[in-house]
Scaffold this active site. Structure first.
Site, PDB file in Angstrom:
ATOM      1  N   ASP A 126     -12.106  -9.278   4.795  1.00 16.96           N
ATOM      2  CA  ASP A 126     -13.420  -9.319   4.138  1.00 16.96           C
ATOM      3  C   ASP A 126     -13.961 -10.745   4.144  1.00 16.96           C
ATOM      4  O   ASP A 126     -15.160 -10.980   4.350  1.00 16.96           O
ATOM      5  CB  ASP A 126     -13.329  -8.836   2.676  1.00 16.96           C
ATOM      6  CG  ASP A 126     -13.546  -7.332   2.544  1.00 16.96           C
ATOM      7  OD1 ASP A 126     -13.261  -6.611   3.529  1.00 16.96           O
ATOM      8  OD2 ASP A 126     -13.996  -6.883   1.471  1.00 16.96           O
ATOM      9  N   ASP A 146      -6.257  -7.055   4.134  1.00 21.08           N
ATOM     10  CA  ASP A 146      -7.404  -6.425   3.475  1.00 21.08           C
ATOM     11  C   ASP A 146      -8.330  -7.504   2.927  1.00 21.08           C
ATOM     12  O   ASP A 146      -9.543  -7.480   3.132  1.00 21.08           O
ATOM     13  CB  ASP A 146      -6.902  -5.523   2.341  1.00 21.08           C
ATOM     14  CG  ASP A 146      -8.049  -4.872   1.585  1.00 21.08           C
ATOM     15  OD1 ASP A 146      -8.967  -4.355   2.246  1.00 21.08           O
ATOM     16  OD2 ASP A 146      -8.036  -4.914   0.333  1.00 21.08           O
ATOM     17  N   TYR A 183       0.820  -1.212   0.000  1.00 19.56           N
ATOM     18  CA  TYR A 183       0.000   0.000   0.000  1.00 19.56           C
ATOM     19  C   TYR A 183       0.857   1.266   0.000  1.00 19.56           C
ATOM     20  O   TYR A 183       0.425   2.309  -0.466  1.00 19.56           O
ATOM     21  CB  TYR A 183      -0.918   0.035   1.225  1.00 19.56           C
ATOM     22  CG  TYR A 183      -2.222  -0.697   1.071  1.00 19.56           C
ATOM     23  CD1 TYR A 183      -2.259  -2.032   0.712  1.00 19.56           C
ATOM     24  CD2 TYR A 183      -3.434  -0.046   1.307  1.00 19.56           C
ATOM     25  CE1 TYR A 183      -3.455  -2.705   0.593  1.00 19.56           C
ATOM     26  CE2 TYR A 183      -4.641  -0.715   1.190  1.00 19.56           C
ATOM     27  CZ  TYR A 183      -4.644  -2.040   0.834  1.00 19.56           C
ATOM     28  OH  TYR A 183      -5.832  -2.709   0.709  1.00 19.56           O
ATOM     29  N   LYS A 227       3.362 -15.239   2.293  1.00 19.33           N
ATOM     30  CA  LYS A 227       3.548 -15.985   1.045  1.00 19.33           C
ATOM     31  C   LYS A 227       5.040 -16.278   0.926  1.00 19.33           C
ATOM     32  O   LYS A 227       5.708 -15.894  -0.047  1.00 19.33           O
ATOM     33  CB  LYS A 227       2.995 -15.156  -0.136  1.00 19.33           C
ATOM     34  CG  LYS A 227       2.921 -15.894  -1.463  1.00 19.33           C
ATOM     35  CD  LYS A 227       1.863 -16.971  -1.512  1.00 19.33           C
ATOM     36  CE  LYS A 227       1.946 -17.739  -2.823  1.00 19.33           C
ATOM     37  NZ  LYS A 227       1.085 -18.939  -2.829  1.00 19.33           N
ATOM     38  N   ASP A 243      -2.806 -18.326   0.498  1.00 22.81           N
ATOM     39  CA  ASP A 243      -3.813 -19.072  -0.276  1.00 22.81           C
ATOM     40  C   ASP A 243      -4.431 -20.173   0.580  1.00 22.81           C
ATOM     41  O   ASP A 243      -5.643 -20.385   0.578  1.00 22.81           O
ATOM     42  CB  ASP A 243      -3.223 -19.630  -1.589  1.00 22.81           C
ATOM     43  CG  ASP A 243      -1.897 -20.364  -1.395  1.00 22.81           C
ATOM     44  OD1 ASP A 243      -1.316 -20.279  -0.281  1.00 22.81           O
ATOM     45  OD2 ASP A 243      -1.432 -21.012  -2.348  1.00 22.81           O
TER      46      ASP A 243
HETATM   47  C1  IPM Z   1     -10.298  -1.374   4.001  1.00 25.44           C
HETATM   48  C2  IPM Z   1     -10.588  -0.791   2.662  1.00 25.44           C
HETATM   49  C3  IPM Z   1      -9.454   0.159   2.303  1.00 25.44           C
HETATM   50  C4  IPM Z   1      -8.187  -0.660   2.258  1.00 25.44           C
HETATM   51  C5  IPM Z   1      -9.645   0.941   1.000  1.00 25.44           C
HETATM   52  C6  IPM Z   1     -10.944   1.686   0.970  1.00 25.44           C
HETATM   53  C7  IPM Z   1      -8.483   1.881   0.769  1.00 25.44           C
HETATM   54  O1  IPM Z   1     -10.780  -1.779   1.719  1.00 25.44           O
HETATM   55  O2  IPM Z   1     -10.158  -0.597   4.969  1.00 25.44           O
HETATM   56  O3  IPM Z   1     -10.240  -2.603   4.103  1.00 25.44           O
HETATM   57  O4  IPM Z   1      -7.886  -1.294   1.245  1.00 25.44           O
HETATM   58  O5  IPM Z   1      -7.466  -0.666   3.243  1.00 25.44           O
HETATM   59 MG    MG Z   2     -10.856  -3.758   2.545  1.00 21.38          MG
END
Ligand code: IPM
Ligand code: MG
Length: 355
Positions: free
Chosen positions: A251, A247, A140, A191, A223
């Protein structure tokens, strides 16, 4: 007096943060506390008003506050802008400038919501995972990065995954400390079969682990971790990982709980803290009073716990959320029929917060 800077941002961010503020008000009256609350713009809202995703003034206010409560940023309106002025940059600037290297994303399955998950009951019942994501390093922020022209006129885009010893050390230490308050298990995700940066990551995490002999450490490739999260998520306690992997995996972990609308987060540094729901600005339902405010409300609970040390009150908020769900109230992300709106859900929760 504790200072909170509220940055609702865009889309449903504005709605859910507004609802979370009701919880803060409730805490104030219950505990006879007073928070100094300031509100400002960030993301697309700031771009529209000031031409930048976050102004120097807002950044200064964030640095001057004890905690930042953020909603979400972004939306189709700003998607065609250059990366440097996209709403998402506000998040990266805040993370970097406030030194928020530790991102805590808890994903616990609420017993009342088992049916809302896309996975089977026996797989998810009892899941309680904390993703500890490194937040100020890796791909990032790494340089070099950019899009350049090749000699043949085509283009090449590139980013750099880079981690230094101290960055790995401090996030690993955080993960082990947090594991001590839980089931004392850390799964470090990398990884290392391909990436040199992961090879260092694994080596440093292993070194840090020696200072925590009471915590069990395992290593997984990313993975495999993605697969294990679906196959048998109960094996995990704390998942420690890099910015990009975190990230993605957070999710995935979020969906175990039934909806990403449930998941709060804390981003902690040595001097600052920011709290925000894991979900985004959800432009498709923005302004419709349909978003789930629980992630934002649970982010307030994390703020009470990690910044203000108000553990009882954090538990009181979390208990109220659990009770509302047990009584069967659902926002649209959790159920197809008989649902309540964003504001109804938060009112129901606020009524049930007891000290
Ligand atoms: C998160 C989001 C952010 C990230 C984006 C919106 C920049 O997806 O906080 O997980 O990738 O960190
Ligand atoms: Mg995210």
């Amino acid at each position: 007096m504790y200072k909170i800077l509220v940055l609702p941002g865009d889309g449903v961010g504005k709605e859910v943060v507004h609802e979370a503020l009701k919880v803060i008000k409730r805490i104030e009256s219950l505990a006879h506390l007073k928070f100094e609350i300031k509100e400002d713009q960030v993301g697309g809202a700031s771009i529209d008003q000031h031409g930048v995703p976050i102004t120097g003034e807002v950044l200064k206010k964030a640095k001057d506050s004890d905690a930042v409560l953020l909603g979400a940023v972004g939306g189709p309106k700003w998607d065609s802008l250059d990366y440097k002025v996209r709403p998402e940059q506000a998040l990266l600037v805040l993370r970097r400038e406030l030194g928020l290297y530790a991102n805590l994303r808890p994903a616990a399955v609420d017993p009342s919501l088992i049916e809302a998950s896309s996975l089977k009951r026996e797989v998810i019942e009892g899941v309680d995972i904390l993703v500890v994501r490194e937040l100020t390093g890796g791909i990032y922020f790494g340089t070099p990065k950019g899009v350049e022209k090749n000699p043949d006129g085509s283009e090449r885009g590139f980013n750099t995954e880079v981690y230094s010893t101290h960055e790995i050390e401090r996030i690993a230490k955080k993960a082990f400390e947090l594991a001590r308050k839980r089931k004392r298990k850390v799964a470090s995700v990398d990884k290392a079969n391909i990436l040199e940066s992961s090879e260092l990551w694994r080596r440093i995490v292993t070194q840090v682990a020696k200072r925590f002999p009471d915590v069990q450490l395992s290593h997984l490739y990313v993975d495999n971790c993605a697969m294990q999260l679906i196959r048998n998520p109960k094996q995990f306690d704390v998942i420690l990982t890099t910015n990009l992997f975190g990230d993605i995996l957070s999710d995935e972990a979020a969906m175990l709980t039934g909806s990403i609308g449930m998941l709060p987060s804390a981003s902690l540094g040595d001097h600052h803290a920011l709290y925000e729901p894991v979900h985004g600005s959800a432009p498709d339902i923005a302004g419709k009073n349909q978003a789930n405010p629980i992630a934002a409300i649970l982010s307030v609970a994390m703020m009470l716990r990690y910044t203000f040390g108000l553990y009882d009150l954090a538990l009181a908020v979390e208990g109220a959320v659990r009770n509302v769900l047990k009584e069967g109230y659902r926002t649209r992300d959790l159920s197809v029929d008989g649902t309540v709106s964003t504001s109804q859900m938060s009112d129901l929760i606020v009524e049930r917060i007891e000290h």
